[in-house]
Write an enzyme that holds these catalytic residues in place. Structure first.
Site, PDB file in Angstrom:
ATOM      1  N   HIS A 278     -78.199  52.218  40.917  1.00  0.00           N
ATOM      2  CA  HIS A 278     -78.815  52.889  42.076  1.00  0.00           C
ATOM      3  C   HIS A 278     -80.218  53.414  41.747  1.00  0.00           C
ATOM      4  CE1 HIS A 278     -75.111  52.999  44.611  1.00  0.00           C
ATOM      5  NE2 HIS A 278     -74.506  53.019  43.438  1.00  0.00           N
TER       6      HIS A 278
ATOM      7  N   ASN B 259     -71.104  54.772  49.718  1.00  0.00           N
ATOM      8  CA  ASN B 259     -71.788  53.482  49.844  1.00  0.00           C
ATOM      9  C   ASN B 259     -71.772  53.020  51.294  1.00  0.00           C
ATOM     10  OD1 ASN B 259     -72.499  53.086  47.166  1.00  0.00           O
ATOM     11  ND2 ASN B 259     -70.674  51.896  46.664  1.00  0.00           N
TER      12      ASN B 259
ATOM     13  N   TYR C 258     -71.181  61.545  36.580  1.00  0.00           N
ATOM     14  CA  TYR C 258     -72.467  61.866  37.198  1.00  0.00           C
ATOM     15  C   TYR C 258     -73.181  63.012  36.487  1.00  0.00           C
ATOM     16  CZ  TYR C 258     -71.340  58.508  40.825  1.00  0.00           C
ATOM     17  OH  TYR C 258     -71.049  57.348  41.481  1.00  0.00           O
TER      18      TYR C 258
HETATM   19 FE1  HDE Z   1     -71.706  55.628  41.135  1.00  0.00          FE
HETATM   20  N1  HDE Z   1     -72.948  56.238  39.649  1.00  0.00           N
HETATM   21  N2  HDE Z   1     -70.270  55.243  39.787  1.00  0.00           N
HETATM   22  N3  HDE Z   1     -70.485  54.880  42.601  1.00  0.00           N
HETATM   23  N4  HDE Z   1     -73.109  55.970  42.505  1.00  0.00           N
HETATM   24  C1  HDE Z   1     -74.205  56.644  39.801  1.00  0.00           C
HETATM   25  O1  HDE Z   1     -75.083  58.539  38.772  1.00  0.00           O
HETATM   26  C2  HDE Z   1     -70.269  55.684  38.512  1.00  0.00           C
HETATM   27  C3  HDE Z   1     -69.225  54.418  42.443  1.00  0.00           C
HETATM   28  C4  HDE Z   1     -72.989  55.877  43.857  1.00  0.00           C
HETATM   29  O2  HDE Z   1     -78.734  58.336  45.024  1.00  0.00           O
HETATM   30  C5  HDE Z   1     -74.795  57.195  38.541  1.00  0.00           C
HETATM   31  O3  HDE Z   1     -76.869  59.876  39.094  1.00  0.00           O
HETATM   32  C6  HDE Z   1     -69.004  55.406  37.887  1.00  0.00           C
HETATM   33  C7  HDE Z   1     -68.548  54.283  43.708  1.00  0.00           C
HETATM   34  C8  HDE Z   1     -74.234  56.217  44.488  1.00  0.00           C
HETATM   35  O4  HDE Z   1     -78.696  59.374  43.099  1.00  0.00           O
HETATM   36  C9  HDE Z   1     -73.643  57.080  37.532  1.00  0.00           C
HETATM   37  C10 HDE Z   1     -68.252  54.769  38.839  1.00  0.00           C
HETATM   38  C11 HDE Z   1     -69.475  54.681  44.639  1.00  0.00           C
HETATM   39  C12 HDE Z   1     -75.103  56.533  43.446  1.00  0.00           C
HETATM   40  C13 HDE Z   1     -72.557  56.491  38.374  1.00  0.00           C
HETATM   41  C14 HDE Z   1     -69.057  54.673  40.024  1.00  0.00           C
HETATM   42  C15 HDE Z   1     -70.669  55.046  43.927  1.00  0.00           C
HETATM   43  C16 HDE Z   1     -74.366  56.374  42.225  1.00  0.00           C
HETATM   44  C17 HDE Z   1     -76.103  56.607  38.112  1.00  0.00           C
HETATM   45  C18 HDE Z   1     -66.856  54.223  38.722  1.00  0.00           C
HETATM   46  C19 HDE Z   1     -69.299  54.718  46.154  1.00  0.00           C
HETATM   47  C20 HDE Z   1     -76.551  56.932  43.576  1.00  0.00           C
HETATM   48  C21 HDE Z   1     -77.129  57.682  38.306  1.00  0.00           C
HETATM   49  C22 HDE Z   1     -65.918  55.150  38.217  1.00  0.00           C
HETATM   50  C23 HDE Z   1     -68.257  55.590  46.598  1.00  0.00           C
HETATM   51  C24 HDE Z   1     -76.715  58.400  43.839  1.00  0.00           C
HETATM   52  C25 HDE Z   1     -76.406  58.825  38.774  1.00  0.00           C
HETATM   53  C26 HDE Z   1     -78.171  58.744  43.996  1.00  0.00           C
HETATM   54  C27 HDE Z   1     -74.900  56.647  40.961  1.00  0.00           C
HETATM   55  C28 HDE Z   1     -71.330  56.270  37.886  1.00  0.00           C
HETATM   56  C29 HDE Z   1     -68.609  54.010  41.208  1.00  0.00           C
HETATM   57  C30 HDE Z   1     -71.836  55.481  44.630  1.00  0.00           C
HETATM   58  C31 HDE Z   1     -73.940  56.278  36.280  1.00  0.00           C
HETATM   59  C32 HDE Z   1     -68.632  55.746  36.459  1.00  0.00           C
HETATM   60  C33 HDE Z   1     -67.108  53.835  43.942  1.00  0.00           C
HETATM   61  C34 HDE Z   1     -74.527  56.215  45.980  1.00  0.00           C
HETATM   62  O5  HDE Z   1     -73.242  58.336  37.073  1.00  0.00           O
END
Ligand code: HDE
Length: 712
Positions: free
Chosen positions: A91, A164, A378
């Site tokens: 992202h 999402n 996060y």
């Molecule tokens: Fe994320 N995700 N994600 N994700 N995600 C990040 O956090 C993560 C997942 C989502 O505009 C990271 O600050 C794991 C689902 C958005 O700043 C990180 C898992 C959904 C954004 C991270 C998921 C998301 C992130 C990268 C599986 C939809 C952007 C930078 C367990 C429900 C937020 C950060 C923004 C960002 C980890 C799965 C949505 C690496 C470990 C499911 C919208 O922490």
């Protein structure tokens, strides 16, 4: 350029100001003392010293060496040398906006969360939309999932809904996330492709991990190339809990429904836009807000009473499943309006730090194993991205609610904590800050006391084992054009996969289990042998189709905010231009007059007509529709202009509404463009009305077969 400029303060304060709304805004503004305004201020160093010369380094003589003692130059260059921070792991490419949330009514039977009680209250929000795969500078319109992250600055603390634009996810367990992300990111040896999933490692992983089948289907659908950020739905994905004042828990899925309807780009348009306007989505959002076309979403929940947890043919805790809206409709809770652009991209959009673990009393987690893993990830990632554990002090992340506690020091600490006690309990500071017992309202946070009796095991629940039935439901719920786009997307992406065994595995072991015709068509396009029926026994879904999944059923009925190009050249009929501009403006659409260059053109009656841009500078892919007004000399000029011809052909190819003056008919014939429901010939009120109806339909789908022959 946007016409109606809206200053941040004006737009934030827009709307009828009840005392409470004014208070919310005033409170936010008063807390935003960190917003720096340099108007009428002297240029100074970071230490506050006024600078006399910002053009020349201190040197020994005009042609001599630079002197180390030049603290002004050293401070400036040192700061510059450290301007970049690590981008988000996923992202990374995103854009943000401020706004407010307002509940429609008190939802006290569902939740005690304060921001969902008082319809007069405006809760400030900051939203960040993003793509997943590409780096910070990648294109906006690539085929990808879009992030939809909302930070609610509630009086009871920050609530982050980090969702999402698709309601499910690729994997079921957080421990697989690094594997999935490594697979979808560019290939490690050459860092190709930027921003997309059309490569071997992605398809290798997903063809080996069938739990991804449903989400991959969404990613191959039109949802992955949204027309605009304003026309996307948002989903919390996981099941959450809402807790009311009596401590009663209800399962919910969160939804955002855009007022502007849900619609997408077409694939050729998305690819071209990635080059012609890399910033297409972020530009659209910021211009819409500047012009006062504030994007709006309805916030809602699908409600599942605790006792119904096991009544579905899938597990509520499985994030690869959605609850069809035909089974549980979305109950509207309130609305979100985005009405203010950030002042500073870095300080606000880049530094905002979301975390699904930021919740407030009245909201709680479910045991979805993907969500549980996210609760850790996060905060952990912000520590390296934002340089330490004090990222909550960065202005955009600061809660409006007070946040006193015993946490101290660490890098970038900006709070000057008074008092001696950084521990609890204490007696030296009178015991403050103290715990607040949980209560019906305004109490301290208390986790839902779910009863758990279990073995400590590493195991996937058997109830998570059905991977294909909802992928099939999704495919069956699509309209014919949407199904064709899905077939084309699988064929395009797998066509880029170099290893044949990966293509074959995806077709035979995944697609054939979803839908044999889909698998057969993709195999044909890839030159693979016709697949046999899948071997997995797929659970029969209780529904044949879910109409709520098709974007065809989610269009807005008006054309508010749509952009329409009007092609002009010297000799154009001024009255004809005026007529269509007025008709479109009456519908709150945005007509833009485009000329061969940015210079004004002369109308047939000799007047000067200003143009908004040149056709080359504002290509057809950036518009929703096209109008060619009358004026024989102008039409002759446009007919001899390759850019204008390409504009027309491309708008036709991309299935857009086109309206032309009768004199343009000959030109249409030369280009072999046939009139249809969206290609209107005429210049009167009736033609204007037909044009507006065609724009509202978004695309002229019945033209799709004919448009394939267009080379543009
Ligand atoms: Fe994320 N995700 N994600 N994700 N995600 C990040 O956090 C993560 C997942 C989502 O505009 C990271 O600050 C794991 C689902 C958005 O700043 C990180 C898992 C959904 C954004 C991270 C998921 C998301 C992130 C990268 C599986 C939809 C952007 C930078 C367990 C429900 C937020 C950060 C923004 C960002 C980890 C799965 C949505 C690496 C470990 C499911 C919208 O922490």
């Amino acid at each position: 350029m946007p016409s109606k400029k809206n200053s941040p303060k004006e737009s934030q304060l827009a709307g009828t100001q009840t005392p409470d709304r004014a208070n919310t805004n005033a409170k936010l503004q008063s807390l935003e003392v960190f917003r720096s305004d340099a108007t009428e201020q002297a240029l100074r160093t970071n230490q506050g010293v006024k600078v006399a010369d910002n053009q020349n380094t201190l040197k020994a003589g005009a042609r001599g060496p630079s002197l180390l003692e030049d603290f002004i130059m050293r401070e400036k260059i040192t700061h510059f040398d450290h301007e970049r921070i690590p981008e988000r792991i996923v992202h990374a490419r995103g854009t943000g906006a401020h706004g407010y949330f307002q509940t429609y009514q008190a939802h006290s039977s569902l939740t005690k969360a304060g921001f969902l009680q008082d319809p007069e209250k405006m809760t400030p929000v900051f939203v960040r939309f993003s793509t997943v795969q590409g780096p910070r500078g990648s294109g906006d319109t690539v085929r990808d999932v879009r992030g939809f992250a909302v930070k609610f600055f509630t009086d009871e603390g920050n609530f982050d809904l980090v969702g999402n634009n698709m309601p499910v996810f690729f994997i079921q367990d957080a421990i697989k996330f690094p594997d999935f992300v490594h697979a979808v990111k560019p290939e490690p040896h050459n860092e190709i492709p930027t921003g997309g999933s059309a490569h071997d490692t992605f398809w290798d992983f997903v063809s080996l991990v069938p739990e991804s089948a449903h989400m991959v289907m969404w990613a191959m659908s039109d949802r992955a190339i949204p027309k605009s950020l304003r026309t996307m739905q948002g989903f919390g994905v996981h099941t959450f809990r809402l807790i009311n004042a009596e401590g009663k828990s209800t399962f919910v899925k969160f939804h955002w429904k855009p007022k502007a309807g849900v619609c997408s780009l077409v694939w050729d348009e998305a690819q071209k836009l990635a080059g012609k306007d890399t910033d297409y989505h972020r530009r659209d959002l910021s211009e819409a807000i500047e012009m006062g076309d504030y994007p709006e979403w309805e916030f809602g929940v699908q409600i599942v009473p605790e006792e119904d947890e096991h009544k579905f043919d899938f597990d509520l805790l499985d994030p690869t499943k959605l609850i069809p809206e035909e089974l549980v409709p979305v109950t509207p809770l309130g609305k979100m309006v985005l009405n203010r652009n950030p002042d500073n991209f870095f300080a606000e959009t880049e530094q905002v730090a979301f975390c699904p673990g930021h919740i407030v009393p009245g909201i709680d987690f479910s045991n979805d194993p993907l969500l549980q893993g996210r609760l850790f990830s996060y905060t952990d990632t912000q520590i390296s991205r934002l340089g330490g554990p004090n990222f909550h002090e960065i202005p955009i992340n600061r809660p409006l609610a007070p946040n006193h506690n015993g946490q101290r020091d660490a890098q970038h600490r900006t709070t000057l904590d008074k008092g001696r006690a950084s521990y609890e309990p204490n007696s030296v500071d009178g015991g403050w800050p103290k715990e607040t017992p949980a209560a019906a309202s305004d109490g301290g946070f208390e986790s839902y006391p779910e009863r758990i009796e279990a073995h400590k095991i590493r195991q996937r629940s058997e109830s998570f084992s059905d991977h294909f039935s909802q992928a099939r439901l999704f495919f069956n719920s699509m309209s014919k054009p949407e199904q064709e786009h899905i077939i084309a997307a699988y064929s395009f992406e797998l066509g880029k996969v170099e290893r044949e065994h990966i293509r074959t595995r995806e077709v035979n072991e995944v697609l054939a289990n979803i839908d044999l015709e889909l698998a057969r068509r993709v195999a044909l396009n890839l030159g693979l042998p016709a697949p046999k029926a899948g071997t997995v026994e797929v659970k029969k879904s209780s529904l044949k189709a879910s109409p709520a999944l098709s974007q065809m059923n989610l269009l807005a009925s008006d054309i508010k905010g749509r952009k329409v190009a009007i092609l002009v050249a010297d000799g154009v009929d001024g009255a004809s231009v005026d007529g269509i501009v007025k008709a479109l403006e009456a519908e709150s659409a945005h007509p833009k007059v485009l000329g061969p260059t940015s210079a004004p053109v002369k109308t047939a009656d000799g007047k000067s007509l200003a143009v908004d841009a040149s056709m080359e500078g504002s290509p057809s892919v950036t518009f929703d529709a096209l109008w060619v007004p009358g004026g024989k000399a102008a039409i002759n000029a446009l007919s001899a202009d390759g850019v204008a011809m390409h504009f027309l052909l491309e708008a036709y190819k991309h299935l857009k509404a086109i309206g032309v003056h009768a004199d343009v008919k000959a030109l249409l014939d030369t280009l072999h463009l046939k009139t249809d429901a969206g290609l209107i010939v005429g210049d009167d009120g009736k033609a204007h009305a037909a044009f507006i109806t065609a724009i509202a339909k978004h695309r002229v789908w019945e033209r799709e077969a004919a448009a394939k022959a267009i080379p543009a």
